[in-house]
Design a protein around this motif. Structure first.
Motif, PDB file in Angstrom:
ATOM      1  N   ILE A   1     -12.225   4.012  -7.577  1.00  0.00           N
ATOM      2  CA  ILE A   1     -11.879   3.035  -6.531  1.00  0.00           C
ATOM      3  C   ILE A   1     -12.184   3.604  -5.152  1.00  0.00           C
ATOM      4  O   ILE A   1     -12.707   2.900  -4.274  1.00  0.00           O
ATOM      5  CB  ILE A   1     -10.396   2.641  -6.650  1.00  0.00           C
ATOM      6  CG1 ILE A   1     -10.179   1.811  -7.915  1.00  0.00           C
ATOM      7  CG2 ILE A   1      -9.923   1.880  -5.418  1.00  0.00           C
ATOM      8  CD1 ILE A   1      -8.722   1.513  -8.213  1.00  0.00           C
TER       9      ILE A   1
ATOM     10  N   TYR B   1      -3.276   3.313  -1.730  1.00  0.00           N
ATOM     11  CA  TYR B   1      -3.665   2.457  -2.846  1.00  0.00           C
ATOM     12  C   TYR B   1      -2.676   1.315  -3.034  1.00  0.00           C
ATOM     13  O   TYR B   1      -1.509   1.406  -2.635  1.00  0.00           O
ATOM     14  CB  TYR B   1      -3.710   3.270  -4.145  1.00  0.00           C
ATOM     15  CG  TYR B   1      -4.856   4.231  -4.278  1.00  0.00           C
ATOM     16  CD1 TYR B   1      -6.007   3.879  -4.976  1.00  0.00           C
ATOM     17  CD2 TYR B   1      -4.786   5.507  -3.727  1.00  0.00           C
ATOM     18  CE1 TYR B   1      -7.066   4.781  -5.124  1.00  0.00           C
ATOM     19  CE2 TYR B   1      -5.838   6.407  -3.858  1.00  0.00           C
ATOM     20  CZ  TYR B   1      -6.966   6.031  -4.561  1.00  0.00           C
ATOM     21  OH  TYR B   1      -8.014   6.923  -4.694  1.00  0.00           O
ATOM     22  N   LYS B   2      -3.158   0.265  -3.700  1.00  0.00           N
ATOM     23  CA  LYS B   2      -2.288  -0.755  -4.271  1.00  0.00           C
ATOM     24  C   LYS B   2      -2.321  -0.604  -5.783  1.00  0.00           C
ATOM     25  O   LYS B   2      -3.360  -0.265  -6.365  1.00  0.00           O
ATOM     26  CB  LYS B   2      -2.747  -2.158  -3.886  1.00  0.00           C
ATOM     27  CG  LYS B   2      -2.257  -2.618  -2.529  1.00  0.00           C
ATOM     28  CD  LYS B   2      -2.553  -4.086  -2.297  1.00  0.00           C
ATOM     29  CE  LYS B   2      -1.982  -4.552  -0.960  1.00  0.00           C
ATOM     30  NZ  LYS B   2      -2.298  -5.970  -0.682  1.00  0.00           N
ATOM     31  N   TYR B   3      -1.169  -0.892  -6.421  1.00  0.00           N
ATOM     32  CA  TYR B   3      -1.026  -0.692  -7.861  1.00  0.00           C
ATOM     33  C   TYR B   3      -0.524  -1.968  -8.521  1.00  0.00           C
ATOM     34  O   TYR B   3       0.160  -2.790  -7.887  1.00  0.00           O
ATOM     35  CB  TYR B   3      -0.036   0.441  -8.142  1.00  0.00           C
ATOM     36  CG  TYR B   3      -0.502   1.795  -7.662  1.00  0.00           C
ATOM     37  CD1 TYR B   3      -1.183   2.656  -8.511  1.00  0.00           C
ATOM     38  CD2 TYR B   3      -0.269   2.213  -6.349  1.00  0.00           C
ATOM     39  CE1 TYR B   3      -1.612   3.908  -8.079  1.00  0.00           C
ATOM     40  CE2 TYR B   3      -0.690   3.453  -5.906  1.00  0.00           C
ATOM     41  CZ  TYR B   3      -1.368   4.294  -6.769  1.00  0.00           C
ATOM     42  OH  TYR B   3      -1.798   5.518  -6.333  1.00  0.00           O
ATOM     43  N   ASN B   4      -0.839  -2.103  -9.817  1.00  0.00           N
ATOM     44  CA  ASN B   4      -0.248  -3.206 -10.589  1.00  0.00           C
ATOM     45  C   ASN B   4       1.091  -2.781 -11.153  1.00  0.00           C
ATOM     46  O   ASN B   4       1.567  -1.657 -10.902  1.00  0.00           O
ATOM     47  CB  ASN B   4      -1.208  -3.678 -11.682  1.00  0.00           C
ATOM     48  CG  ASN B   4      -1.495  -2.601 -12.731  1.00  0.00           C
ATOM     49  OD1 ASN B   4      -0.766  -1.610 -12.850  1.00  0.00           O
ATOM     50  ND2 ASN B   4      -2.563  -2.789 -13.493  1.00  0.00           N
TER      51      ASN B   4
ATOM     52  N   GLU C   1      -1.210   1.167 -12.362  1.00  0.00           N
ATOM     53  CA  GLU C   1      -2.654   1.416 -12.337  1.00  0.00           C
ATOM     54  C   GLU C   1      -3.213   1.052 -10.964  1.00  0.00           C
ATOM     55  O   GLU C   1      -2.869  -0.004 -10.412  1.00  0.00           O
ATOM     56  CB  GLU C   1      -3.347   0.595 -13.424  1.00  0.00           C
ATOM     57  CG  GLU C   1      -2.867   0.920 -14.823  1.00  0.00           C
ATOM     58  CD  GLU C   1      -3.292  -0.117 -15.851  1.00  0.00           C
ATOM     59  OE1 GLU C   1      -3.401   0.246 -17.037  1.00  0.00           O
ATOM     60  OE2 GLU C   1      -3.495  -1.295 -15.466  1.00  0.00           O
ATOM     61  N   PRO C   2      -4.077   1.885 -10.383  1.00  0.00           N
ATOM     62  CA  PRO C   2      -4.613   1.587  -9.059  1.00  0.00           C
ATOM     63  C   PRO C   2      -5.557   0.385  -9.087  1.00  0.00           C
ATOM     64  O   PRO C   2      -6.384   0.250  -9.990  1.00  0.00           O
ATOM     65  CB  PRO C   2      -5.357   2.868  -8.680  1.00  0.00           C
ATOM     66  CG  PRO C   2      -5.724   3.496  -9.991  1.00  0.00           C
ATOM     67  CD  PRO C   2      -4.600   3.155 -10.926  1.00  0.00           C
ATOM     68  N   LEU C   3      -5.410  -0.488  -8.089  1.00  0.00           N
ATOM     69  CA  LEU C   3      -6.226  -1.696  -8.017  1.00  0.00           C
ATOM     70  C   LEU C   3      -7.154  -1.720  -6.809  1.00  0.00           C
ATOM     71  O   LEU C   3      -8.250  -2.264  -6.872  1.00  0.00           O
ATOM     72  CB  LEU C   3      -5.314  -2.935  -7.951  1.00  0.00           C
ATOM     73  CG  LEU C   3      -4.366  -3.169  -9.119  1.00  0.00           C
ATOM     74  CD1 LEU C   3      -3.457  -4.346  -8.812  1.00  0.00           C
ATOM     75  CD2 LEU C   3      -5.154  -3.431 -10.401  1.00  0.00           C
ATOM     76  N   ASP C   4      -6.691  -1.162  -5.708  1.00  0.00           N
ATOM     77  CA  ASP C   4      -7.440  -1.268  -4.456  1.00  0.00           C
ATOM     78  C   ASP C   4      -7.080  -0.080  -3.568  1.00  0.00           C
ATOM     79  O   ASP C   4      -6.107   0.637  -3.839  1.00  0.00           O
ATOM     80  CB  ASP C   4      -7.098  -2.591  -3.755  1.00  0.00           C
ATOM     81  CG  ASP C   4      -8.164  -3.023  -2.756  1.00  0.00           C
ATOM     82  OD1 ASP C   4      -9.149  -2.282  -2.580  1.00  0.00           O
ATOM     83  OD2 ASP C   4      -8.002  -4.093  -2.147  1.00  0.00           O
TER      84      ASP C   4
ATOM     85  N   GLU D   1      -9.567   7.090 -12.390  1.00  0.00           N
ATOM     86  CA  GLU D   1      -9.391   5.713 -11.923  1.00  0.00           C
ATOM     87  C   GLU D   1      -9.221   5.664 -10.404  1.00  0.00           C
ATOM     88  O   GLU D   1      -9.807   4.804  -9.724  1.00  0.00           O
ATOM     89  CB  GLU D   1      -8.181   5.076 -12.609  1.00  0.00           C
ATOM     90  CG  GLU D   1      -8.346   4.840 -14.104  1.00  0.00           C
ATOM     91  CD  GLU D   1      -8.239   6.106 -14.937  1.00  0.00           C
ATOM     92  OE1 GLU D   1      -8.685   6.086 -16.113  1.00  0.00           O
ATOM     93  OE2 GLU D   1      -7.710   7.125 -14.430  1.00  0.00           O
ATOM     94  N   HIS D   2      -8.418   6.575  -9.870  1.00  0.00           N
ATOM     95  CA  HIS D   2      -8.262   6.650  -8.411  1.00  0.00           C
ATOM     96  C   HIS D   2      -9.588   7.004  -7.743  1.00  0.00           C
ATOM     97  O   HIS D   2      -9.934   6.450  -6.685  1.00  0.00           O
ATOM     98  CB  HIS D   2      -7.211   7.701  -8.047  1.00  0.00           C
ATOM     99  CG  HIS D   2      -5.802   7.275  -8.284  1.00  0.00           C
ATOM    100  ND1 HIS D   2      -5.176   7.415  -9.500  1.00  0.00           N
ATOM    101  CD2 HIS D   2      -4.878   6.708  -7.452  1.00  0.00           C
ATOM    102  CE1 HIS D   2      -3.934   6.964  -9.416  1.00  0.00           C
ATOM    103  NE2 HIS D   2      -3.723   6.530  -8.177  1.00  0.00           N
TER     104      HIS D   2
ATOM    105  N   TRP E   1       0.839  -1.191   0.000  1.00  0.00           N
ATOM    106  CA  TRP E   1       0.000   0.000   0.000  1.00  0.00           C
ATOM    107  C   TRP E   1       0.875   1.243   0.000  1.00  0.00           C
ATOM    108  O   TRP E   1       1.904   1.271   0.653  1.00  0.00           O
ATOM    109  CB  TRP E   1      -0.889   0.033   1.234  1.00  0.00           C
ATOM    110  CG  TRP E   1      -1.826  -1.121   1.384  1.00  0.00           C
ATOM    111  CD1 TRP E   1      -1.629  -2.249   2.132  1.00  0.00           C
ATOM    112  CD2 TRP E   1      -3.107  -1.267   0.775  1.00  0.00           C
ATOM    113  NE1 TRP E   1      -2.699  -3.081   2.040  1.00  0.00           N
ATOM    114  CE2 TRP E   1      -3.629  -2.509   1.205  1.00  0.00           C
ATOM    115  CE3 TRP E   1      -3.857  -0.466  -0.087  1.00  0.00           C
ATOM    116  CZ2 TRP E   1      -4.882  -2.967   0.801  1.00  0.00           C
ATOM    117  CZ3 TRP E   1      -5.104  -0.922  -0.483  1.00  0.00           C
ATOM    118  CH2 TRP E   1      -5.605  -2.157  -0.051  1.00  0.00           C
TER     119      TRP E   1
END
Length: 448
Positions: A163, A273-276, A280-283, A159-160, A147
């Motif tokens: 989420i 956030y978590k990113y790939n 890109e933000p994922l969670d 995108e942020h 995170w």
């Protein structure tokens, strides 16, 4: 507030056995193995104000230790109240803020995790202390699990934003579900929360001066950047929000049936956030629960969209963002309350509630957005003690520059349009009798 590394290391050495015995440090703790616990090293790294706007002292601690013949590493975040004169410490409500955060981690979060079967993202709680004029809390360093806070301090991407609003809707759904399933326990938990922002008779003098200057700046900004807006509406907004404490206290007061558990300060600084691998933000997860309160969920949604998202995203995609939030809330409630939505939980009711609370969020944004755009470099002690009245006024009127002026003015345009479209009166349920006359006189003087 400078960090005394040696003192913090010594304190951590002394408190770690207590954390171990609580069962929070290790899942496999056994009392018979206590004597095998040995701290091998502690590294301390300050978290600076360049990373996030903070009123507290925060640092990361990397702790290497041995237990039952096994080596282990734990990384923690320690958050401490600043060293301030007693009157300033009390005026800034640090005792109340830490009380709320500790209450969340020790009493409210376990209920949410039980409801969510452990799937609600939140930092792990290790330890806390509250004393006269001092408080602290120790949490896991969520950075070790991937995170991180966004590099952008404001103006997050669509995108942020999507989420973030989905997560917020899910969180509010948990609150409504607990309220429906366990009403007595819900009421007991909420009764323990303390108002940390508006439960005071007056602002510190410097903050009051800053608020008055920022309110004047907001008026100048909307006349410059949105001159087409209805002048009577601007006057009404100015009068309504002139008394920061009285208006804020009334607007965040819980009103049924929509009152639920709210973060109270949901914005970029308090989410990670978590990113790939493509960035890109994922969670997302939220932290810093010092302003937890029972109130309308729209307090959280308004503040996030006003402070962390700029008009180019918020205005262009408002319906999509609002629907993403609502869909997540409705799904969370139905899943965890195990029943259909009550009549009051519908899009139109929430949308009108959003518009009623938007003036509150705009006042917060007018105060703090400049801090996001142009972060302060001073420690809190310096910030509250070394500026003259003229310096406070000049900074309040100029900090963040044209971007802040344009953004706040555009938010007033959005408010006006939403009021017209949904037939909402922004002063609903607000008693302005104690400040309206003075505020109107001030307004008339300023527009001469």
């Amino acid at each position: 507030m400078s960090l005394h590394v040696a003192s913090e290391m010594q304190w951590l050495h002394s408190v770690l056995p207590q954390i171990l015995r609580s069962g929070r440090l290790l899942d496999n703790y056994e009392e018979t193995q206590l004597s095998s616990f040995k701290v091998l090293s502690i590294d301390v790294e300050p978290i600076g104000i360049d990373e996030a706007y903070m009123m507290t002292l925060c640092y990361r601690a990397s702790i290497r230790f041995e237990y039952a013949g096994q080596l282990a590493l734990k990384k923690m975040i320690v958050k401490k109240s600043p060293v301030l004169p007693p009157d300033m410490y009390n005026k800034l409500q640090f005792d109340v803020m830490f009380y709320n955060e500790i209450s969340f981690y020790t009493e409210i979060l376990p209920m949410i995790q039980q409801l969510a079967q452990g799937n609600f993202a939140a930092p792990k709680y290790y330890h806390s202390e509250r004393q006269a004029q001092a408080a602290l809390i120790v949490l896991e360093d969520f950075g070790t699990a991937g995170w991180r806070i966004t590099e952008d301090r404001y103006g997050l991407s669509l995108e942020h934003a999507v989420i973030a609003v989905k997560y917020l809707g899910k969180f509010h759904g948990f609150g409504y579900a607990i309220k429906q399933q366990q009403p007595q326990r819900f009421a007991l938990l909420c009764s323990k929360l303390k108002e940390s922002r508006f439960n005071r008779s007056e602002l510190p003098a410097a903050w009051q001066l800053k608020h008055e200057a920022i309110h004047k700046r907001m008026l100048q900004s909307v006349f410059k950047h949105q001159p087409q807006l209805d002048k009577k509406f601007i006057e009404h907004f100015y009068v309504l929000t002139s008394d920061y404490l009285s208006y804020g206290r009334q607007r965040v007061a819980p009103r049924e049936p929509l009152a639920t558990l709210c973060h109270g300060d949901y914005l970029r600084n308090n989410v990670a956030y978590k990113y790939n691998e493509l960035g890109e933000p994922l969670d997302i997860m939220m932290f810093d629960y010092q302003t937890m309160r029972l109130c309308s969920p729209m307090v959280d949604l308004c503040v996030f969209l006003s402070l962390s998202i700029l008009a180019d995203v918020r205005y262009a995609h408002f319906d999509a963002l609002f629907d993403a939030y609502g869909d997540a809330l409705f799904a969370s409630y139905k899943q965890h309350a195990q029943q259909s939505l009550p009549a009051y939980l519908n899009r139109e009711t929430l949308l009108k509630e959003y518009v009623r609370h938007l003036p509150y969020a705009i006042t917060i944004a007018s105060f703090f957005l400049a801090e996001m755009v142009e972060p302060r470099k001073e420690a809190l002690e310096e910030l509250v003690s070394d500026m003259t009245d003229q310096q406070i006024i000049e900074q309040a009127m100029t900090k963040g520059g044209e971007l802040v002026d344009q953004e706040v003015a555009h938010q007033l345009k959005e408010l006006y349009e939403l009021c017209q479209k949904h037939h909402v009166h922004i002063a609903d349920d607000i008693d302005m009798s104690t400040w309206a006359d003075k505020a109107l006189n001030d307004y008339c003087y300023l527009i001469k």
